[in-house]
Design a protein around this motif. Sequence first.
Motif, PDB file in Angstrom:
ATOM      1  N   LEU A   1     -18.932  -6.231  10.822  1.00 44.35           N
ATOM      2  CA  LEU A   1     -19.325  -6.551  12.188  1.00 44.35           C
ATOM      3  C   LEU A   1     -18.174  -6.315  13.162  1.00 44.35           C
ATOM      4  CD1 LEU A   1     -21.418  -9.793  11.593  1.00 44.35           C
ATOM      5  CD2 LEU A   1     -22.287  -7.577  12.358  1.00 44.35           C
ATOM      6  N   ALA A   2     -16.978  -6.732  12.783  1.00 43.18           N
ATOM      7  CA  ALA A   2     -15.821  -6.530  13.657  1.00 43.18           C
ATOM      8  C   ALA A   2     -15.550  -5.045  13.859  1.00 43.18           C
ATOM      9  CB  ALA A   2     -14.601  -7.225  13.070  1.00 43.18           C
ATOM     10  N   GLN A   3     -15.606  -4.278  12.778  1.00 44.22           N
ATOM     11  CA  GLN A   3     -15.314  -2.851  12.890  1.00 44.22           C
ATOM     12  C   GLN A   3     -16.383  -2.105  13.678  1.00 44.22           C
ATOM     13  OE1 GLN A   3     -14.677  -1.594   8.820  1.00 44.22           O
ATOM     14  NE2 GLN A   3     -12.559  -2.311   8.794  1.00 44.22           N
ATOM     15  N   SER A   4     -17.586  -2.639  13.727  1.00 46.59           N
ATOM     16  CA  SER A   4     -18.660  -1.990  14.495  1.00 46.59           C
ATOM     17  C   SER A   4     -18.605  -2.335  15.974  1.00 46.59           C
ATOM     18  CB  SER A   4     -20.026  -2.418  13.951  1.00 46.59           C
ATOM     19  OG  SER A   4     -20.369  -3.732  14.380  1.00 46.59           O
ATOM     20  N   SER A   5     -17.713  -3.269  16.347  1.00 44.41           N
ATOM     21  CA  SER A   5     -17.735  -3.745  17.730  1.00 44.41           C
ATOM     22  C   SER A   5     -16.328  -3.911  18.296  1.00 44.41           C
ATOM     23  CB  SER A   5     -18.522  -5.053  17.822  1.00 44.41           C
ATOM     24  OG  SER A   5     -17.994  -6.041  16.948  1.00 44.41           O
ATOM     25  N   LEU A   6     -15.798  -5.122  18.284  1.00 45.30           N
ATOM     26  CA  LEU A   6     -14.591  -5.442  19.029  1.00 45.30           C
ATOM     27  C   LEU A   6     -13.315  -5.437  18.199  1.00 45.30           C
ATOM     28  CD1 LEU A   6     -16.043  -8.341  21.210  1.00 45.30           C
ATOM     29  CD2 LEU A   6     -15.829  -5.919  21.803  1.00 45.30           C
ATOM     30  N   GLY A   7     -13.440  -5.322  16.877  1.00 47.01           N
ATOM     31  CA  GLY A   7     -12.266  -5.144  16.032  1.00 47.01           C
ATOM     32  C   GLY A   7     -11.451  -6.384  15.751  1.00 47.01           C
ATOM     33  N   GLY A   8     -11.966  -7.564  16.119  1.00 47.42           N
ATOM     34  CA  GLY A   8     -11.181  -8.781  15.915  1.00 47.42           C
ATOM     35  C   GLY A   8     -11.713  -9.653  14.806  1.00 47.42           C
ATOM     36  N   GLY A   9     -12.094 -10.896  15.156  1.00 51.38           N
ATOM     37  CA  GLY A   9     -12.530 -11.857  14.162  1.00 51.38           C
ATOM     38  C   GLY A   9     -13.988 -12.241  14.330  1.00 51.38           C
TER      39      GLY A   9
ATOM     40  N   GLY B   1     -26.929   1.909   9.627  1.00 54.08           N
ATOM     41  CA  GLY B   1     -25.783   2.809   9.579  1.00 54.08           C
ATOM     42  C   GLY B   1     -26.142   4.260   9.355  1.00 54.08           C
ATOM     43  N   ASP B   2     -27.384   4.550   9.044  1.00 51.51           N
ATOM     44  CA  ASP B   2     -27.802   5.941   8.899  1.00 51.51           C
ATOM     45  C   ASP B   2     -27.578   6.671  10.229  1.00 51.51           C
ATOM     46  OD1 ASP B   2     -29.985   8.145   9.260  1.00 51.51           O
ATOM     47  OD2 ASP B   2     -29.900   7.811   7.098  1.00 51.51           O
ATOM     48  N   PRO B   3     -26.985   7.878  10.200  1.00 47.00           N
ATOM     49  CA  PRO B   3     -26.672   8.584  11.457  1.00 47.00           C
ATOM     50  C   PRO B   3     -27.872   8.817  12.360  1.00 47.00           C
ATOM     51  CG  PRO B   3     -25.572   9.631   9.596  1.00 47.00           C
ATOM     52  CD  PRO B   3     -26.507   8.612   9.015  1.00 47.00           C
ATOM     53  N   GLY B   4     -29.065   8.905  11.802  1.00 46.11           N
ATOM     54  CA  GLY B   4     -30.236   9.154  12.631  1.00 46.11           C
ATOM     55  C   GLY B   4     -30.930   7.916  13.143  1.00 46.11           C
ATOM     56  N   PHE B   5     -30.448   6.728  12.753  1.00 44.00           N
ATOM     57  CA  PHE B   5     -31.189   5.510  13.083  1.00 44.00           C
ATOM     58  C   PHE B   5     -31.220   5.232  14.582  1.00 44.00           C
ATOM     59  CE2 PHE B   5     -31.920   0.993  13.624  1.00 44.00           C
ATOM     60  CZ  PHE B   5     -32.945   0.737  12.740  1.00 44.00           C
ATOM     61  N   LEU B   6     -30.057   5.153  15.223  1.00 48.45           N
ATOM     62  CA  LEU B   6     -30.017   4.804  16.646  1.00 48.45           C
ATOM     63  C   LEU B   6     -30.628   5.897  17.533  1.00 48.45           C
ATOM     64  CD1 LEU B   6     -26.535   3.042  16.810  1.00 48.45           C
ATOM     65  CD2 LEU B   6     -28.794   1.972  16.861  1.00 48.45           C
ATOM     66  N   PRO B   7     -30.387   7.187  17.261  1.00 48.36           N
ATOM     67  CA  PRO B   7     -31.112   8.201  18.049  1.00 48.36           C
ATOM     68  C   PRO B   7     -32.626   8.061  17.944  1.00 48.36           C
ATOM     69  CG  PRO B   7     -29.264   9.218  16.916  1.00 48.36           C
ATOM     70  CD  PRO B   7     -29.370   7.814  16.403  1.00 48.36           C
TER      71      PRO B   7
ATOM     72  N   MET C   1     -27.649  -5.298  17.840  1.00 46.89           N
ATOM     73  CA  MET C   1     -28.181  -4.814  16.559  1.00 46.89           C
ATOM     74  C   MET C   1     -29.171  -3.661  16.743  1.00 46.89           C
ATOM     75  SD  MET C   1     -26.637  -6.383  14.119  1.00 46.89           S
ATOM     76  CE  MET C   1     -27.659  -5.907  12.736  1.00 46.89           C
ATOM     77  N   GLY C   2     -28.807  -2.690  17.595  1.00 47.93           N
ATOM     78  CA  GLY C   2     -29.600  -1.482  17.730  1.00 47.93           C
ATOM     79  C   GLY C   2     -30.792  -1.575  18.647  1.00 47.93           C
TER      80      GLY C   2
ATOM     81  N   SER D   1     -25.464  -3.549  23.139  1.00 48.27           N
ATOM     82  CA  SER D   1     -25.944  -3.136  24.459  1.00 48.27           C
ATOM     83  C   SER D   1     -24.803  -2.906  25.444  1.00 48.27           C
ATOM     84  CB  SER D   1     -26.919  -4.176  25.016  1.00 48.27           C
ATOM     85  OG  SER D   1     -26.261  -5.393  25.319  1.00 48.27           O
ATOM     86  N   TYR D   2     -23.661  -3.584  25.258  1.00 47.62           N
ATOM     87  CA  TYR D   2     -22.564  -3.426  26.203  1.00 47.62           C
ATOM     88  C   TYR D   2     -21.990  -2.015  26.166  1.00 47.62           C
ATOM     89  CZ  TYR D   2     -19.037  -3.746  22.447  1.00 47.62           C
ATOM     90  OH  TYR D   2     -18.271  -3.520  21.333  1.00 47.62           O
ATOM     91  N   GLU D   3     -22.194  -1.277  25.076  1.00 50.08           N
ATOM     92  CA  GLU D   3     -21.584   0.037  24.927  1.00 50.08           C
ATOM     93  C   GLU D   3     -22.028   1.007  26.008  1.00 50.08           C
ATOM     94  OE1 GLU D   3     -20.909   1.152  20.471  1.00 50.08           O
ATOM     95  OE2 GLU D   3     -22.830   0.071  20.583  1.00 50.08           O
ATOM     96  N   ALA D   4     -23.271   0.913  26.458  1.00 50.99           N
ATOM     97  CA  ALA D   4     -23.793   1.856  27.449  1.00 50.99           C
ATOM     98  C   ALA D   4     -23.075   1.741  28.784  1.00 50.99           C
ATOM     99  CB  ALA D   4     -25.292   1.638  27.639  1.00 50.99           C
TER     100      ALA D   4
END
Length: 397
Positions: free
Chosen positions: A94-102, A297-303, A226-227, A234-237
């Motif tokens: 979860l950390a690595q997919s987002s903010l990198g902390g705890g 995590g599948d590359p085609g999931f979010l598209p 969660m996609g 959602s903040y990524e956009a």
Amino acid sequence: MTHQLSLAELEEIEARHVLRNYARLPVAVASGADVWLHTTDGRRVLDLLCGLGVTSLGHAHPNVTMAITEQAGKLLHASNLVHLQGPVQLAERLAQSSLGGGVLFQNSGAEANEAAIKLARRHKRGGEVVSLHNGFHGRTYGALSATPQEAKQEPFAPLVGGFRAVPPTVEALETAVSDHTAAVLLETIQGESGVLPIPDDVLRAARAACDAHGALLIVDEVQSGMGRTGDMWSYEASGVVPDAITVAKALANGLPIGALITGPHLLDVLRPGDHGSTFAGNPLAAAAAHAVLDVMGDPGFLPRVREAGARLTAGLESLPDVAGVRGRGLMLAAELTPEAVERHGTTAELAGRLMTEHDVWVNAPTPTSLRLLPPLTIRDEQIDEGVRRIAAGLTAR
């Protein structure tokens, strides 16, 4: 095998023994598979609500079912007083997919927001929490105090002090945030209030104000993460990076779990004993969450989520009774025309009839809109069938 009770039998037991805090539809669900719910009276309902955004991989997803079954045969609980591989590795993912902390695990979105509020106050050694009008962050006391909706707050006053709600505008945030502010807590898309996107300039203003005054920007991703919007978070956009996010709902596709995720600079803020939960981060929920992340995590999931959202949006916009569609990805609200609202009484009544008469499940977050949170795995033909069923309900009277 336990005898399957009928709707009437369930309602009779509930009348005697269940507290009255839920307004249930006259529907009894026996099982689910993929995008379908099966009722005790033999109907098959197209689920475009996902248990309020929870079962984002659909019902009885085989990967999740297998992960739960295998983990249940190994270990259900040992407490947070020992090291557990599944939850620890889930925190890393979860950390690595987002903010990198705890990561601090909880059991729900409201609890994750409680943890976020405590983190902010610990970080600032007190301070006010600023939230936005129309926001919803949960029903526990801290989360409720950050939820400026009179109907939800009034019965439970006095609430927790040190909260301020402001309109979702640049000017309001610049005025409200000061050196006495511990955090700004907001959703990028306000789900419970009708799927209301917060403009990017407001998000940027919140970030700038927090930076200027040493406050934390906390984004509530409980429903939008969660996609759900076509991005993992959602903040990524917006390009705005918060200090912390909260997540729950879809994380384990139906098992109770929530999490507070922080940036690296907040890893050491909470100390042993500051916050805790008996069941949080248990191995069973963690195993389900790992399975969910594997699928997403599948590359085609979010598209594919973005494509499905565009198809559903176009289908809804083609209906004469729909004035417009707002949201992103598969987090959508269809705003009805005034004529349609007048014809159907209330959207809550319409949503009820869609469920009971047309076998499609959506809900009504506002008096003029319908909300759709379908499984992220929904196929084109299922989207088209959902639009047809909604159209049938809209033209029924």
